[in-house]
Structure formats: structure tokens, C-alpha cells
Write a protein that holds these residues in place. Structure first.
Motif, PDB file in Angstrom:
ATOM      1  N   SER A 113     -29.575  47.349  58.414  1.00 41.17           N
ATOM      2  CA  SER A 113     -29.672  46.516  59.612  1.00 41.17           C
ATOM      3  C   SER A 113     -28.912  45.198  59.480  1.00 41.17           C
ATOM      4  CB  SER A 113     -31.139  46.222  59.923  1.00 41.17           C
ATOM      5  OG  SER A 113     -31.755  45.523  58.838  1.00 41.17           O
ATOM      6  N   ARG A 114     -28.554  44.811  58.253  1.00 42.42           N
ATOM      7  CA  ARG A 114     -27.846  43.551  58.021  1.00 42.42           C
ATOM      8  C   ARG A 114     -26.416  43.747  57.511  1.00 42.42           C
ATOM      9  NH1 ARG A 114     -30.324  38.871  58.057  1.00 42.42           N
ATOM     10  NH2 ARG A 114     -28.800  38.023  56.563  1.00 42.42           N
ATOM     11  N   LYS A 115     -25.989  44.985  57.359  1.00 37.20           N
ATOM     12  CA  LYS A 115     -24.696  45.261  56.733  1.00 37.20           C
ATOM     13  C   LYS A 115     -23.510  44.714  57.532  1.00 37.20           C
ATOM     14  CE  LYS A 115     -24.871  47.548  52.765  1.00 37.20           C
ATOM     15  NZ  LYS A 115     -24.110  47.120  51.558  1.00 37.20           N
ATOM     16  N   ASP A 116     -23.684  44.478  58.835  1.00 43.57           N
ATOM     17  CA  ASP A 116     -22.558  43.983  59.620  1.00 43.57           C
ATOM     18  C   ASP A 116     -22.155  42.565  59.236  1.00 43.57           C
ATOM     19  OD1 ASP A 116     -24.952  43.045  60.665  1.00 43.57           O
ATOM     20  OD2 ASP A 116     -24.176  42.883  62.705  1.00 43.57           O
ATOM     21  N   HIS A 117     -22.970  41.881  58.442  1.00 40.48           N
ATOM     22  CA  HIS A 117     -22.641  40.532  57.973  1.00 40.48           C
ATOM     23  C   HIS A 117     -21.834  40.556  56.668  1.00 40.48           C
ATOM     24  CE1 HIS A 117     -25.257  38.629  60.920  1.00 40.48           C
ATOM     25  NE2 HIS A 117     -26.226  39.463  60.557  1.00 40.48           N
ATOM     26  N   TYR A 118     -21.627  41.747  56.093  1.00 35.57           N
ATOM     27  CA  TYR A 118     -21.071  41.832  54.732  1.00 35.57           C
ATOM     28  C   TYR A 118     -19.772  42.624  54.700  1.00 35.57           C
ATOM     29  CZ  TYR A 118     -25.604  40.022  53.386  1.00 35.57           C
ATOM     30  OH  TYR A 118     -26.722  39.232  53.266  1.00 35.57           O
ATOM     31  N   GLY A 119     -18.936  42.297  53.717  1.00 31.18           N
ATOM     32  CA  GLY A 119     -17.652  42.960  53.580  1.00 31.18           C
ATOM     33  C   GLY A 119     -17.487  43.664  52.253  1.00 31.18           C
ATOM     34  N   ASN A 146     -14.326  44.373  56.775  1.00 25.25           N
ATOM     35  CA  ASN A 146     -15.723  44.157  57.165  1.00 25.25           C
ATOM     36  C   ASN A 146     -16.437  45.495  57.281  1.00 25.25           C
ATOM     37  OD1 ASN A 146     -14.946  45.242  59.638  1.00 25.25           O
ATOM     38  ND2 ASN A 146     -15.029  43.296  60.747  1.00 25.25           N
ATOM     39  N   HIS A 147     -17.703  45.458  57.716  1.00 24.67           N
ATOM     40  CA  HIS A 147     -18.520  46.675  57.720  1.00 24.67           C
ATOM     41  C   HIS A 147     -17.973  47.745  58.658  1.00 24.67           C
ATOM     42  CE1 HIS A 147     -21.957  49.173  57.013  1.00 24.67           C
ATOM     43  NE2 HIS A 147     -22.377  49.100  58.264  1.00 24.67           N
ATOM     44  N   SER A 148     -17.289  47.340  59.716  1.00 24.33           N
ATOM     45  CA  SER A 148     -16.728  48.310  60.663  1.00 24.33           C
ATOM     46  C   SER A 148     -15.342  48.796  60.246  1.00 24.33           C
ATOM     47  CB  SER A 148     -16.662  47.698  62.068  1.00 24.33           C
ATOM     48  OG  SER A 148     -15.783  46.592  62.082  1.00 24.33           O
ATOM     49  N   GLY A 149     -14.830  48.291  59.108  1.00 27.26           N
ATOM     50  CA  GLY A 149     -13.545  48.743  58.608  1.00 27.26           C
ATOM     51  C   GLY A 149     -12.367  47.882  59.014  1.00 27.26           C
ATOM     52  N   GLU A 150     -12.607  46.796  59.755  1.00 27.09           N
ATOM     53  CA  GLU A 150     -11.521  45.898  60.135  1.00 27.09           C
ATOM     54  C   GLU A 150     -11.008  45.180  58.890  1.00 27.09           C
ATOM     55  OE1 GLU A 150     -10.656  41.946  62.930  1.00 27.09           O
ATOM     56  OE2 GLU A 150     -12.695  42.753  62.728  1.00 27.09           O
ATOM     57  N   ALA A 151      -9.688  45.236  58.684  1.00 26.33           N
ATOM     58  CA  ALA A 151      -9.084  44.659  57.487  1.00 26.33           C
ATOM     59  C   ALA A 151      -8.680  43.211  57.723  1.00 26.33           C
ATOM     60  CB  ALA A 151      -7.875  45.483  57.060  1.00 26.33           C
ATOM     61  N   PHE A 152      -9.031  42.323  56.780  1.00 23.58           N
ATOM     62  CA  PHE A 152      -8.697  40.904  56.855  1.00 23.58           C
ATOM     63  C   PHE A 152      -7.546  40.548  55.921  1.00 23.58           C
ATOM     64  CE2 PHE A 152     -13.404  39.758  57.849  1.00 23.58           C
ATOM     65  CZ  PHE A 152     -13.238  40.228  59.144  1.00 23.58           C
ATOM     66  N   LEU A 153      -7.613  41.072  54.695  1.00 20.71           N
ATOM     67  CA  LEU A 153      -6.694  40.667  53.633  1.00 20.71           C
ATOM     68  C   LEU A 153      -6.172  41.872  52.871  1.00 20.71           C
ATOM     69  CD1 LEU A 153      -8.923  37.854  52.096  1.00 20.71           C
ATOM     70  CD2 LEU A 153      -6.697  37.413  53.145  1.00 20.71           C
ATOM     71  N   ASP A 154      -4.910  41.800  52.484  1.00 17.85           N
ATOM     72  CA  ASP A 154      -4.380  42.707  51.472  1.00 17.85           C
ATOM     73  C   ASP A 154      -4.396  41.972  50.133  1.00 17.85           C
ATOM     74  OD1 ASP A 154      -3.940  45.040  52.829  1.00 17.85           O
ATOM     75  OD2 ASP A 154      -1.833  44.621  53.281  1.00 17.85           O
ATOM     76  N   GLU A 155      -4.720  42.690  49.081  1.00 10.98           N
ATOM     77  CA  GLU A 155      -4.780  42.105  47.747  1.00 10.98           C
ATOM     78  C   GLU A 155      -3.888  42.874  46.785  1.00 10.98           C
ATOM     79  OE1 GLU A 155      -7.832  42.298  44.013  1.00 10.98           O
ATOM     80  OE2 GLU A 155      -8.744  41.698  45.912  1.00 10.98           O
ATOM     81  N   THR A 156      -3.106  42.133  46.019  1.00 11.51           N
ATOM     82  CA  THR A 156      -2.377  42.703  44.890  1.00 11.51           C
ATOM     83  C   THR A 156      -2.814  41.956  43.643  1.00 11.51           C
ATOM     84  OG1 THR A 156      -0.465  43.223  46.272  1.00 11.51           O
ATOM     85  CG2 THR A 156      -0.122  43.198  43.892  1.00 11.51           C
ATOM     86  N   THR A 157      -3.302  42.690  42.653  1.00 13.20           N
ATOM     87  CA  THR A 157      -3.821  42.064  41.430  1.00 13.20           C
ATOM     88  C   THR A 157      -3.142  42.645  40.201  1.00 13.20           C
ATOM     89  OG1 THR A 157      -5.987  41.471  42.331  1.00 13.20           O
ATOM     90  CG2 THR A 157      -5.874  41.830  39.958  1.00 13.20           C
TER      91      THR A 157
END
Length: 345
Positions: A113-119, A146-157
Motif C-alpha cells: 500500500s506504500r510502495k508508490d513512494h519508493y524507487g 519509480n514503482h510504476s516503472g517510470e525511469a528518472f536516471l541512467d547510471e553507469t558505474t
């Protein structure tokens, strides 16, 4: 004919070296979703990207002598160790507020019920890996969603693993790139590059404490007691113990004992980083972290950052952690810092 003979000799030479298990080796285990980092036949750590954890991480973390310095929970819980903060796993990097989404605190303990706040940070692929003698490298990519799959950042490490004089060096260089929207890293407490330590390396404490995250969730940490915990923090700014938390400096180290041996874990900031010198999010209960982005929180409002990446803009972060089965001195740490500062990233 001579070329064929030379190729055959090289092949057998490499095969013998691999079988002897000398030096650093990377062993890819895709079925377990991890890459093992092995030194002289002994596991030092593994790059893990399992589905059950909301980010890639290094786990477990061992000294070259074979002593594990990280907590087992939540991957492999050990009897008597604390089970607070299930999102603290091995060594990792993420943040508590990225466009308002909490990547730091996400774990299987968060109700649906709270997962939409987390990535979640999703491992994408291994770009390259190499190992020879006392050095190995691993390059990977990931995406912050985010929880719905919307991408914010690409990461290369890129990870660099080295063993020098029985000290295990891990250098992480991560480039974060904003995708099609601006990305705001709000000044908050929980972040950024961290290790969760074994119970023996916690600081002794006589009372329980409670900690509140950005979502208002309260986590109670039981008193560690005395006897088993042996840890103590020391920082480049001269502070010690609990006073290292929220202070600013170029390095900090945790010293203690485990299995009868002295242990030191040291974290180093690099001058090329945003927010250098970093603030320290070093807790006595075993969370050893640095957070250059939460400046307003740690400075009580006298400093602020609220980093924003515009679409397509990147920011690179480079940190080093040293794990050793010895009692490092302040001068040792200062010498390692000086060497790190001279390296260009």
C-alpha cells in the motif's frame, strides 16, 4: 609453426594461473545474478543484482584474511545480529529523495500500500570486466525507476578492486544522467554511499534509539550492549565516536575487532565530487555512510544544495573504501587520502 607453439604455451600458462587461483579473479555467475570477486581463491565480495533487493550491492565484504565485516541480514541472517533497517545491505549507493521518490529505504519490509513512494535501481548489464594480479575492474549500467516503472536516471558505474599490502581497496565511480525530466535530489538525511557493518564492529551502546526517515517511518534500534561490539569512528576533522555524525571531512574510519583480529574500514571522498568535503552519516549501530547531498540537514540549515540535474545532464561521484585486518592510524588514513586525491577521475 613457431607462432602455434607460442600460442599453445600462452594458453597453458593462463590455464595454470587460473587453476592456481593466485591474484584477483572475477567469476561471473549469471544464474545467481552476481559476479564474485576472488583473491587467491578466497571470496572478497560479490557484485549482486538479485531481484529481492531494490538495488545492486556488494555482499558480503571480507578482508583478504577472510573475516567478514558486513552484517548478514537480510541476505543471510546470523544468530544474534540486529535486524533493523532491512534496506542496509553490504555496500551500496542510493538516495532518499529523488523527485520525491525514496530509493534509500525501499525493501521487502515496505507494504504494498506504500510502495508508490519508493524507487528501485534496476541492474541493466555488465559492460566489461577484467582481472590481473592484484587488480580487477567491473563496469555496469543501471536505471533508477519509480514503482510504476517510470525511469528518472541512467547510471553507469565502474568498480576498481585492488589488494595492496593485505588491504582491500574498492573504488566506485558512478555517473548519474537525468533522462527526459529534471531530477531533484532534495537535501535529506539518508544517503548516499554506505556500508552496513557486522555487529562486532558497531559502537557499544547502553540504550535503544529511534530513527525517522523521510516518509515518517520510525525504526527502533536496540542497544548493542557491551562486550561484542568494539567499534569506534575517527574522522579527518578530529572528531570521534557519535560526534562524527553530521560533521564534514575528507575521510572517516571505523576501527574495531572481530574474531580476535583488529579491523579498520575507511571511507574517502574525492575532490572532484559534488559536495566535497562530504558530510558523514555514520551511526553507532553499524551504518557507515557519507552523504554530500543532504547538506541542509547536517548543517542545521546553514548550508544547502538541493542538487538538480536537467534532462541529459550528468554528475559523476567517486568514492573509495578500504577494508583491512589491521589497526590503521590517523597518519595511515591521511597518506591514503593524499594518494587518492592525486588520482584523476
Amino acid at each position: 609453426m613457431k607462432k602455434s607453439l607460442l600460442a599453445l604455451l600462452i594458453f597453458f600458462s593462463l590455464s595454470a594461473a587460473a587453476q592456481s587461483g593466485k591474484g584477483l579473479q572475477l567469476i561471473d555467475r549469471p544464474e545467481q545474478k552476481q559476479v564474485d570477486i576472488v583473491y587467491n581463491g578466497r571470496l572478497l565480495t560479490a557484485y549482486c543484482y538479485t531481484d529481492s533487493i531494490a538495488k545492486p550491492f556488494l555482499y558480503p565484504v571480507n578482508t583478504p584474511g577472510g573475516i567478514t565485516v558486513t552484517r548478514g541480514f537480510p541476505v543471510k541472517p546470523l544468530p544474534g545480529e540486529p535486524t533493523d533497517h532491512p534496506h542496509h545491505v553490504g555496500i551500496w549507493m542510493n538516495y532518499e529523495s529523488v523527485n520525491g521518490i525514496d530509493f534509500w529505504n525501499n525493501s521487502s519490509a515496505i507494504p504494498a500500500s506504500r510502495k508508490d513512494h519508493y524507487g528501485t535501481i534496476l541492474h541493466k548489464k555488465i559492460l566489461s570486466q577484467s582481472a590481473a594480479k592484484n587488480k580487477a575492474t567491473l563496469a555496469v549500467t543501471a536505471t533508477w525507476v519509480n514503482h510504476s516503472g517510470e525511469a528518472f536516471l541512467d547510471e553507469t558505474t565502474g568498480y576498481s578492486f585492488e589488494v595492496i599490502h593485505n588491504r582491500f581497496y574498492i573504488t566506485r565511480t558512478t555517473t548519474l544522467t537525468a533522462l527526459d525530466k529534471p531530477v531533484v535530489f532534495k537535501d535529506v538525511k539518508d544517503g548516499f554511499f554506505a556500508i552496513r557493518l557486522a555487529k562486532e564492529l558497531e559502537m557499544p551502546s547502553a540504550e535503544a534509539k529511534s530513527f525517522t526517515d523521510n516518509q515518517g517511518q520510525v525504526t527502533k534500534v536496540e542497544a548493542s550492549g557491551s562486550g561484542i561490539p568494539t567499534g569506534m569512528y575517527y574522522a579527518s576533522n578530529g572528531k570521534k565516536g557519535d560526534s562524527v555524525w553530521s560533521s564534514q571531512g575528507t575521510w572517516a574510519m571505523l576501527k574495531g575487532k572481530k574474531e580476535g583480529a583488529p579491523i579498520t574500514i575507511a571511507l574517502f571522498d574525492h575532490p572532484s565530487n559534488t559536495g566535497y568535503p562530504t558530510y558523514w552519516h555514520a551511526r553507532g549501530y553499524g551504518l557507515f555512510a557519507l552523504n554530500p547531498l543532504g547538506r541542509s540537514v547536517f548543517s542545521n540549515g546553514t548550508d544547502s544544495l538541493n542538487l538538480v540535474l536537467q534532462p541529459g545532464q550528468s554528475r559523476k561521484f567517486t568514492y573509495r573504501i578500504v577494508i583491512t585486518q589491521e589497526d590503521l592510524s590517523v597518519s595511515d588514513a591521511a597518506q591514503m587520502e593524499a594518494a587518492f586525491k592525486r588520482m584523476h577521475y
